[in-house]
Design a protein around this motif. Sequence first.
Motif, PDB file in Angstrom:
ATOM      1  N   LEU A  31     -27.184 -28.502 -41.760  1.00 14.74           N
ATOM      2  CA  LEU A  31     -26.501 -29.717 -41.291  1.00 14.74           C
ATOM      3  C   LEU A  31     -24.993 -29.534 -41.164  1.00 14.74           C
ATOM      4  CD1 LEU A  31     -28.503 -32.378 -43.303  1.00 14.74           C
ATOM      5  CD2 LEU A  31     -28.710 -31.849 -40.873  1.00 14.74           C
ATOM      6  N   THR A  32     -24.462 -28.423 -41.661  1.00 19.65           N
ATOM      7  CA  THR A  32     -23.027 -28.197 -41.527  1.00 19.65           C
ATOM      8  C   THR A  32     -22.621 -27.936 -40.079  1.00 19.65           C
ATOM      9  OG1 THR A  32     -23.225 -25.835 -42.062  1.00 19.65           O
ATOM     10  CG2 THR A  32     -22.780 -27.359 -43.901  1.00 19.65           C
ATOM     11  N   ILE A  33     -23.575 -27.841 -39.170  1.00 18.92           N
ATOM     12  CA  ILE A  33     -23.263 -27.725 -37.737  1.00 18.92           C
ATOM     13  C   ILE A  33     -22.937 -29.104 -37.151  1.00 18.92           C
ATOM     14  CG2 ILE A  33     -25.574 -28.041 -36.737  1.00 18.92           C
ATOM     15  CD1 ILE A  33     -23.015 -25.342 -35.719  1.00 18.92           C
ATOM     16  N   MET A  34     -23.288 -30.150 -37.846  1.00 16.67           N
ATOM     17  CA  MET A  34     -23.136 -31.512 -37.322  1.00 16.67           C
ATOM     18  C   MET A  34     -21.700 -31.930 -36.996  1.00 16.67           C
ATOM     19  SD  MET A  34     -26.201 -32.470 -36.922  1.00 16.67           S
ATOM     20  CE  MET A  34     -26.035 -34.213 -36.623  1.00 16.67           C
ATOM     21  N   PRO A  35     -20.660 -31.422 -37.676  1.00 18.43           N
ATOM     22  CA  PRO A  35     -19.302 -31.802 -37.273  1.00 18.43           C
ATOM     23  C   PRO A  35     -18.950 -31.405 -35.836  1.00 18.43           C
ATOM     24  CG  PRO A  35     -19.258 -30.948 -39.493  1.00 18.43           C
ATOM     25  CD  PRO A  35     -20.650 -30.712 -38.960  1.00 18.43           C
ATOM     26  N   VAL A  36     -19.700 -30.501 -35.256  1.00 12.69           N
ATOM     27  CA  VAL A  36     -19.497 -30.146 -33.841  1.00 12.69           C
ATOM     28  C   VAL A  36     -19.782 -31.361 -32.957  1.00 12.69           C
ATOM     29  CG1 VAL A  36     -20.435 -28.741 -31.938  1.00 12.69           C
ATOM     30  CG2 VAL A  36     -19.986 -27.700 -34.161  1.00 12.69           C
ATOM     31  N   PHE A  37     -20.674 -32.214 -33.398  1.00 19.72           N
ATOM     32  CA  PHE A  37     -21.140 -33.335 -32.583  1.00 19.72           C
ATOM     33  C   PHE A  37     -20.547 -34.679 -32.974  1.00 19.72           C
ATOM     34  CE2 PHE A  37     -24.439 -30.072 -32.671  1.00 19.72           C
ATOM     35  CZ  PHE A  37     -24.502 -29.789 -31.331  1.00 19.72           C
TER      36      PHE A  37
END
Length: 167
Positions: A42-48
């Motif tokens: 879920l640490t990829i979520m700041p991209v969105f």
Amino acid sequence: MKNRTVLFVTKAAMIAAVYVVITIVLAPISFGQVQLRVSEALTIMPVFTAAAIPGVFIGCLIGNILGGAVLPDIIFGSLATLVAAVISYKLRGRGLLIASIPPVVVNMLVVPFVLKYAYSVPLPIPFMMLTVGAGEIVSCCILGVGLGKLIQKNKFILGDESLERKS
């Protein structure tokens, strides 16, 4: 303005809740000397969405508390996730793989010291950097980037982003 705030808080809460559930359900592999914290995808979520910054931080904080972590782990592990989320957010225009790297690096630098000094793990810090890094690569760079690609193909997953962009 109220709709934008409600949307932001709702997204942050949803991301936090998912992080906590995944961490606790997979607790046997989410904690310990050699760990694979799948919720770190879920640490990829700041991209969105910027809402992911408090979302993953609070999710990590609550996950660590409910998972029985000691106070230094709760504090420093959660702060590592917060720092990584902010950096990933700042790298959001550079691609998913680049944005997935900060959680790997930050956790490789922080978690081994927490394991060594908060849990008295007898393994050498460089070895734990490798094991933590390997787990983070799987979670962030493989699972996280895969999640990011799924979100890119299905924009509806995050709801109406047009509300977030207005200011």
